[in-house]
Design a protein around this motif. Structure first.
Motif, mmCIF file in Angstrom:
data_model
loop_
_atom_site.group_PDB
_atom_site.id
_atom_site.type_symbol
_atom_site.label_atom_id
_atom_site.label_comp_id
_atom_site.label_asym_id
_atom_site.label_seq_id
_atom_site.Cartn_x
_atom_site.Cartn_y
_atom_site.Cartn_z
ATOM 1 N N GLN A 75 0.720 -1.039 0.098
ATOM 2 C CA GLN A 75 0.007 0.112 0.096
ATOM 3 C C GLN A 75 0.869 1.298 0.158
ATOM 4 N N THR A 76 1.894 1.189 0.841
ATOM 5 C CA THR A 76 2.678 2.253 0.892
ATOM 6 C C THR A 76 3.504 2.754 -0.453
ATOM 7 N N ALA A 77 3.922 1.473 -1.116
ATOM 8 C CA ALA A 77 4.624 1.627 -2.520
ATOM 9 C C ALA A 77 3.598 2.195 -3.493
ATOM 10 N N SER A 78 2.217 1.606 -3.352
ATOM 11 C CA SER A 78 1.508 2.061 -4.506
ATOM 12 C C SER A 78 1.209 3.411 -4.366
ATOM 13 N N LYS A 79 0.812 3.831 -3.177
ATOM 14 C CA LYS A 79 0.507 5.214 -2.855
ATOM 15 C C LYS A 79 1.690 6.134 -3.624
#
Length: 128
Positions: A75-79
């Motif tokens: 999630q952090t990477a995709s954001k």
């Protein structure tokens, strides 16, 4: 601790270190999507590997924890990269399966809710 469990613990520690690695000044200026996103992606991959090790060792609770951390890292990477969150939702589902195997129905339900929320946010109602 078995062989795969100790390997999983080492990978988990490596993933934690990757997540907590500070982004340098020049990397944040010139790195583009590679700055914080790259650390999170690397950590997510390590969390998944750790989860796989714990799964092989039949330590389903630890596998669920590792997959849940992988989902958060995805999630952090995709954001950071402005991408969708399919991988995060997939890992939340994997975590839920492991918690269900471990007999922790409440935690499995919480992980499934996370997966459904992400799939719904992306408009993937068939998978939700």
């Amino acid at each position: 601790m078995g062989d795969k469990e100790s390997e999983g613990a080492a990978l988990l520690q490596e993933a934690e270190d990757a997540m907590n690695t500070p982004v340098g000044f020049f990397a944040s200026l010139f790195g583009g999507s590679g700055s914080g996103s790259a650390n999170a992606e690397k950590a997510a991959d390590l969390y998944v590997k750790a989860g796989n090790c714990y799964k092989l060792a039949k330590n389903y609770r630890q596998a669920g924890m590792a997959y849940s951390k992988a989902a958060a890292a995805h999630q952090t990477a995709s954001k950071a990269a402005g991408l969708g969150s399919y991988e995060a939702a997939s890992k939340y589902s994997d975590a839920a399966k492991m918690f269900r195997q471990a007999g922790d129905a409440d935690r499995a339900q919480a992980e499934y809710r996370q997966a459904v929320a992400l799939h719904s946010d992306e408009g993937r109602f068939q998978q939700a």
